[in-house]
Design an enzyme around this catalytic site. Structure first.
Site, PDB file in Angstrom:
ATOM      1  N   ASP A   1       0.835  -1.188   0.000  1.00  0.00           N
ATOM      2  CA  ASP A   1       0.000   0.000   0.000  1.00  0.00           C
ATOM      3  C   ASP A   1       0.878   1.250   0.000  1.00  0.00           C
ATOM      4  O   ASP A   1       1.862   1.337   0.745  1.00  0.00           O
ATOM      5  CB  ASP A   1      -0.891  -0.029   1.242  1.00  0.00           C
ATOM      6  CG  ASP A   1      -1.816   1.158   1.339  1.00  0.00           C
ATOM      7  OD1 ASP A   1      -2.667   1.310   0.450  1.00  0.00           O
ATOM      8  OD2 ASP A   1      -1.682   1.927   2.309  1.00  0.00           O
TER       9      ASP A   1
ATOM     10  N   GLU B   1       1.696  -0.387  -5.094  1.00  0.00           N
ATOM     11  CA  GLU B   1       0.768   0.685  -5.409  1.00  0.00           C
ATOM     12  C   GLU B   1       1.658   1.920  -5.562  1.00  0.00           C
ATOM     13  O   GLU B   1       2.119   2.473  -4.560  1.00  0.00           O
ATOM     14  CB  GLU B   1      -0.252   0.884  -4.292  1.00  0.00           C
ATOM     15  CG  GLU B   1      -1.262   1.975  -4.622  1.00  0.00           C
ATOM     16  CD  GLU B   1      -2.217   2.255  -3.470  1.00  0.00           C
ATOM     17  OE1 GLU B   1      -3.396   2.529  -3.736  1.00  0.00           O
ATOM     18  OE2 GLU B   1      -1.772   2.231  -2.300  1.00  0.00           O
TER      19      GLU B   1
END
Length: 672
Positions: free
Chosen positions: A329, A366
């Site tokens: 993330d 990401e």
């Protein structure tokens, strides 16, 4: 009684005759181990310090013992120190917690800008449980990137409303491991399930005060521990074993960019009370927190011990828990150096790439955060794959019928080479997706023009405003658009990812930010499942699996192949003429065709043995000329149940909003 113990292994490690405790706390003045027996807290001061590590060995203690820490040191926020022994702390290496975390006022570390909160937090804090440290042998599928199809799902959302999952198992790791769920994944043809965060997280104050819960889990409190509301360590491992037995890999969405402790007004649960100045990136001399994540704090991966903790954690999930890969993330945060700038050779990325355990698992970035220069798509080194939001937006705009999208479609179908084809990176560096947990579902993409996040309690201000969606009133038009989007995803070079529930038409009622919706809004609706669409997805993955030319490792650049003198990629207009520069710039063009072979550069194995012809028509019904040769129609999204069949005609009729796919062995080439 407590003995000196060993500093070398952080955490609680059972050994012959007792348990060893070791914890990093560079600026602490005293570290107390708090043992809980029969609800009574016993405090034992760790007797030894080796550099920045405090340690001790408790004889007679066994696996299952419950503990926490209280750490004393300076309360000097202006210097970055926020020690407060009134707060019971979770061991940063905690492998299991006794209960879920939910914010309570007693957890607050500071009673104001200049003083600590002296209320004892132990009554509302879960304990850390001593666990056996073991590394089972895992029967891993080890699926190659070129064969990978990812299914992103939430442990609870996937199973909570599934009628064939026993009620007691719904919302748990064991529920994911049930036969009905695994059978569905196998029927879809997915090779990996990517789970939203499963590490222990908190229901944070912002949500608790609004009567909501942290559903997605992006507020981590204990990186090594599974979230108790989903099950135990053994429950997680049982799930992994069941998925591996079905040939399905397990990828975890992990959050190492921040923690749930937030900024200086947040709770003191673990790292802040252990060594705030070391674990977090600070500003203003230590008083403020760098906030490249938008959550109040940023983990300091440029610190050697913080980096070690994260690396130890990743190895723990691979070796002890059986995980096959990770999606990081806000990965741009993890690649920032000590100055805060993005660096593709940052310590964390370099450590991952050289680690003998982690360099062989699937690594997905990401590639952005909200910090300076935070959008880094294409900036990560091999062996990372990256979430490609340009693919998402480009396909949405093309199939919506936006003007001038033909060049964008061409770039995305061919693997986004302009983004990823550098430094020897393969086409699998592009992780392609139409939808993800963050945004509209596929059904909502064709049913809503605007987001509807009112249930989040933020006056619909949260979530993306530009979704490139379109509300189609006709259900058949919605289905046609969804099939076209899914087909384009599966025929594109790169690695495809499906959002769990898209294959059965799941809707969130237009909510494109369901992070706090631990209820039917966020859970997959199996009762209303469109199983015909699910069967269609299964057919798409089967076609992709059967035709390696659709899933190549090398990029295609329309170069001549040495073996036959043919180009590996040729773009065509529907009338059988190659597009001119004027055609590419024609804002009204809505139909594009591509002839694809095995890449000219490098060995492509089975992909060298055939050619495919793809037609993507976002406009009105039209005719398209096929290249010379004897073609078989593999797929027509306008006729999803039509079987594969020979297509002897030189022309095909292409319905509006549809994709057609043809194939032939290269031995049948009839080009002059």
């Amino acid at each position: 009684m407590i003995l000196a113990g060993d500093p070398c292994r952080p955490g609680a490690t059972p050994a012959a005759g007792g348990v060893n405790f070791s914890i990093f706390a560079a600026h602490a003045e005293k570290v107390e181990l708090c043992l809980f027996r029969g609800g009574i807290e016993e405090r034992i001061e760790l007797p030894e310090r080796s550099g920045e590590i405090w340690h001790g060995f408790v004889p007679g203690l066994e696996t299952g013992a419950e503990y926490g820490y209280r750490i004393s040191g300076p309360w000097a926020p202006e210097m970055g120190h926020r020690y407060n022994p009134a707060k019971l702390l979770i061991d940063p290496y905690a492998r299991e917690l006794t209960a879920p975390l939910r914010w309570d006022p007693l957890m607050q570390g500071g009673g104001g800008p200049m003083r600590p909160d002296r209320r004892d937090s132990a009554p509302v804090m879960p304990r850390t449980r001593v666990c056996t440290v073991e590394k089972p042998l895992w029967n891993r599928p080890a699926t190659h990137w070129t064969e990978t199809v990812i299914y992103e799902a939430h442990v609870k959302g996937l199973t909570m409303r599934h009628p064939d999952v026993p009620p007691a198992l719904r919302g748990t790791f064991r529920g994911v491991a049930t036969e009905p769920v695994i059978a569905h994944l196998r029927a879809l043809g997915v090779t990996a399930i990517e789970l939203l965060p499963v590490c222990a997280f908190i229901d944070d104050r912002f949500l608790v005060e609004k009567g909501l819960r942290n559903y997605w889990g992006y507020q981590p409190a204990a990186f090594f521990a599974p979230e108790p509301r989903y099950g135990t360590r053994e429950d997680f491992r049982a799930m992994v074993r069941a998925l591996h037995a079905a040939g399905i890999e397990v990828i975890l969405d992990v959050v190492f960019n921040h923690t749930c402790e937030g900024d200086g007004a947040g709770p003191t649960l673990s790292l802040r009370g252990v060594d705030n100045a070391a674990f977090y990136r600070l500003a203003e001399g230590g008083r403020a927190y760098v906030n490249d994540t938008g959550t109040g704090n940023t983990l300091n991966l440029s610190h050697p011990f913080v980096l070690r903790m994260v690396m130890d954690c990743l190895r723990h999930w691979v070796e002890e828990m059986g995980v096959d890969g990770f999606r990081f993330d806000l990965a741009a945060t993890l690649a920032r150096d000590a100055t805060g700038g993005f660096n593709s050779d940052a310590a964390f990325l370099s450590a991952l790439r050289q680690d003998p355990v982690l360099c062989g698992v699937k690594l997905i970035a990401e590639p952005w955060d909200i910090g300076p220069g935070g959008y880094r798509l294409g900036g990560f080194p091999h062996p990372f794959s990256e979430w490609n939001d340009r693919f998402r937006d480009g396909l949405r705009r093309f199939w919506r019928g936006d003007a001038g999208q033909m060049p964008e479609l061409a770039r995305r179908i061919s693997g986004s080479a302009e983004v990823f084809d550098h430094a020897g990176r393969p086409a699998t560096a592009s992780l392609n997706f139409l939808t993800a947990h963050d945004g509209f579902t596929l059904q909502d993409l064709v049913a809503f023009n605007e987001k509807h996040n009112e249930a989040n309690g933020e006056a619909n201000r949260d979530g993306h405003n530009e979704n490139y969606s379109q509300a189609l009133a006709d259900p058949e038009a919605q289905l046609a658009r969804k099939r076209a989007l899914l087909a384009t995803l599966m025929i594109s070079q790169g690695v495809p990812m499906l959002l769990g529930g898209d294959e059965i038409g799941n809707s969130q009622g237009g909510n494109n930010n369901a992070y706090a919706q631990d209820n039917p809004i966020g859970w997959i609706d199996w009762k209303g499942a469109d199983m015909a669409l699910a069967a269609f997805v299964g057919r798409l993955t089967a076609i992709r699996r059967a035709h390696p030319v659709l899933r190549q490792r090398r990029f295609l650049h329309a170069k001549l192949r040495a073996q036959d003198g043919m180009r590996d990629l040729i773009w065509w207009r529907p009338d059988g003429i190659e597009p001119s520069q004027r055609d590419w710039l024609d804002a009204q063009e809505r139909c594009l065709c591509a002839e694809i072979r095995g890449a000219a550069e490098g060995y492509e194995g089975e992909a060298a043995g055939e050619a495919v012809f793809v037609i993507c028509n976002a406009g009105e019904a039209t005719e398209a000329v096929l290249p010379p040769g004897r073609w078989t129609c593999l797929l027509d999204t306008a006729r999803p149940d039509a079987p594969e069949a020979a297509h002897p005609a030189a022309v095909t009729c292409v319905a509006a909003q549809s994709v057609q796919l043809f194939a032939r062995p290269t031995a049948q080439e009839e080009h002059p």
